[in-house]
Design an enzyme around this catalytic site. Structure first.
Site, PDB file in Angstrom:
ATOM      1  CE  LYS A   1     -37.968 -37.656  15.329  1.00 56.43           C
ATOM      2  NZ  LYS A   1     -37.068 -38.269  16.299  1.00 56.43           N
TER       3      LYS A   1
ATOM      4  CD  GLN B   1     -35.947 -37.138  19.543  1.00 56.32           C
ATOM      5  OE1 GLN B   1     -36.941 -37.439  18.891  1.00 56.32           O
ATOM      6  NE2 GLN B   1     -34.797 -36.843  18.968  1.00 56.32           N
TER       7      GLN B   1
ATOM      8  CG  ASP C   1     -36.131 -43.895  15.645  1.00 54.13           C
ATOM      9  OD1 ASP C   1     -36.289 -43.323  14.541  1.00 54.13           O
ATOM     10  OD2 ASP C   1     -35.987 -43.288  16.716  1.00 54.13           O
TER      11      ASP C   1
END
Ligand code: NAD
Length: 315
Positions: A64, A108, A131
């Site tokens: 990322k 994460q 997200d």
């Protein structure tokens, strides 16, 4: 290697080249990030919080960061020990929520088992939830007003659009009903006027559903769960699965060789949906940055942080 893969499978299915589509999208995002920087004097910025030292998660986080650098997004990675308590993690998230130079915040997953996933995700400010996992953004997705569609389903939708594959009126079957892939994919394609059916591990006779699909999206995490007899001739097959076989080979959920002989389009693994997922995270981060800077207040018309943390567990 991408270059050795034929654009059309020997037996007919067109192979959807996710790397190529991701590359083209990233070129557009690079221009958007540069124009944001020129206009506001700062780059779009993403903070990624990693709790623990899971090797796969470290690799995803590093990918990322690299992807951010590739398009001109600044990234900050905060690594916390696996033993981090909930309150300390929430405080780190709050700091990033308050920092006006940060436009996207991502935790994460998976988290260490002692941390309640939803309590953590709901602490991320909704306008920085790139997200798209905060309850507010999940609700927006259900209503068809999502600002931050979850990255993998968003990538699936972009692949279909980029290939000019019609969605409205098509029979879509999604195999897999997780909160991060199956359910939001179904929701997004239903929003585009597809007729959607979701199958999962308890579905009886999976084939009776998959054979009806004009577009079959498979996200079960089971190699070879889809074989040619389960696929309608001419179907579009999107394989989201990523499985590592005992011999180390990475494969999807679909019998690629067999199903390529019946499908009209198919995504390979690797090189299909995977490259799109990170790219859509970049797109969401730039969207977040623009919305924050272009609105009067950094807090839009949505609550800035989660209210009371939930204690429910993730799917
Ligand atoms: P998950 O384990 O959370 O969910 C799997 C879903 O598949 C569940 O709903 C389960 O009921 C269903 N399922 C399992 N076995 C089944 C069976 N035999 N028949 C029908 N349904 C079955 O997994 P997830 O997080 O949704 O991920 C699914 C797959 O997609 C995994 O392989 C994962 O690695 C991959 N993935 C890929 C990307 C990407 O960028 N390409 C992103 C996220 C996940």
């Amino acid at each position: 290697m991408l270059d050795t893969q034929p654009a059309v499978h020997a037996t007919g299915a067109k192979i959807i080249d996710g790397r190529q589509h991701a590359k083209r999208l990233r070129e557009e995002l690079r221009i958007e990030a540069a124009s944001f920087q020129a206009k506001f004097g700062v780059p779009p910025k993403l903070t990624v919080i990693l709790v623990g030292d899971d090797a796969a998660s470290r690799l995803y986080v590093s990918n990322k960061s690299k992807a951010c650098a590739d398009v001109g997004i600044e990234s900050l990675v905060i690594v916390l020990p696996a033993s981090t308590e909930l309150e300390s993690l929430l405080e780190v998230i709050e700091e990033q929520n308050r920092d006006a130079s940060v436009h996207g915040v991502l935790v994460q997953l998976p988290l260490p088992r002692h941390l309640p996933v939803h309590a953590v995700l709901e602490r991320i400010a909704v306008e920085k939830d790139v997200d798209g996992f905060h309850l507010y953004n999940v609700g927006s997705l259900a209503l068809g007003t999502a600002v931050f569609p979850p990255c993998t389903p968003y990538g699936v939708q972009k692949l279909l659009e980029a290939e000019g594959i019609p969605i409205a009126g098509q029979n879509v079957v999604v195999v897999g009903a997780s909160n991060i892939v199956g359910k939001p994919t179904a929701m997004m394609l239903m929003q585009r006027d597809a007729t959607v059916c979701i199958c999962h591990a308890k579905t009886r006779d999976l084939a009776q559903f998959t054979i009806l699909a004009d577009i079959l999206v498979v996200a079960a995490g089971r190699p070879n769960i889809i074989v040619p007899q389960m696929v309608k001739t001419g179907a579009v097959v999107i394989d989201v699965g990523i499985n590592r076989l005992p011999n180390g080979k990475i494969v999807g959920d679909v019998d690629f060789e067999g199903v390529s002989q019946k499908a009209s389009y198919i995504t390979p693994v690797p090189g299909g949906v995977g490259p799109m997922t990170v790219t859509m995270l970049l797109a969401n981060t730039i969207t977040a940055a623009k919305r924050m800077r272009e609105s009067q207040s950094p807090h839009l018309s949505v609550p800035s942080t989660g209210t009371s943390p939930s204690t429910s567990s993730a799917d």
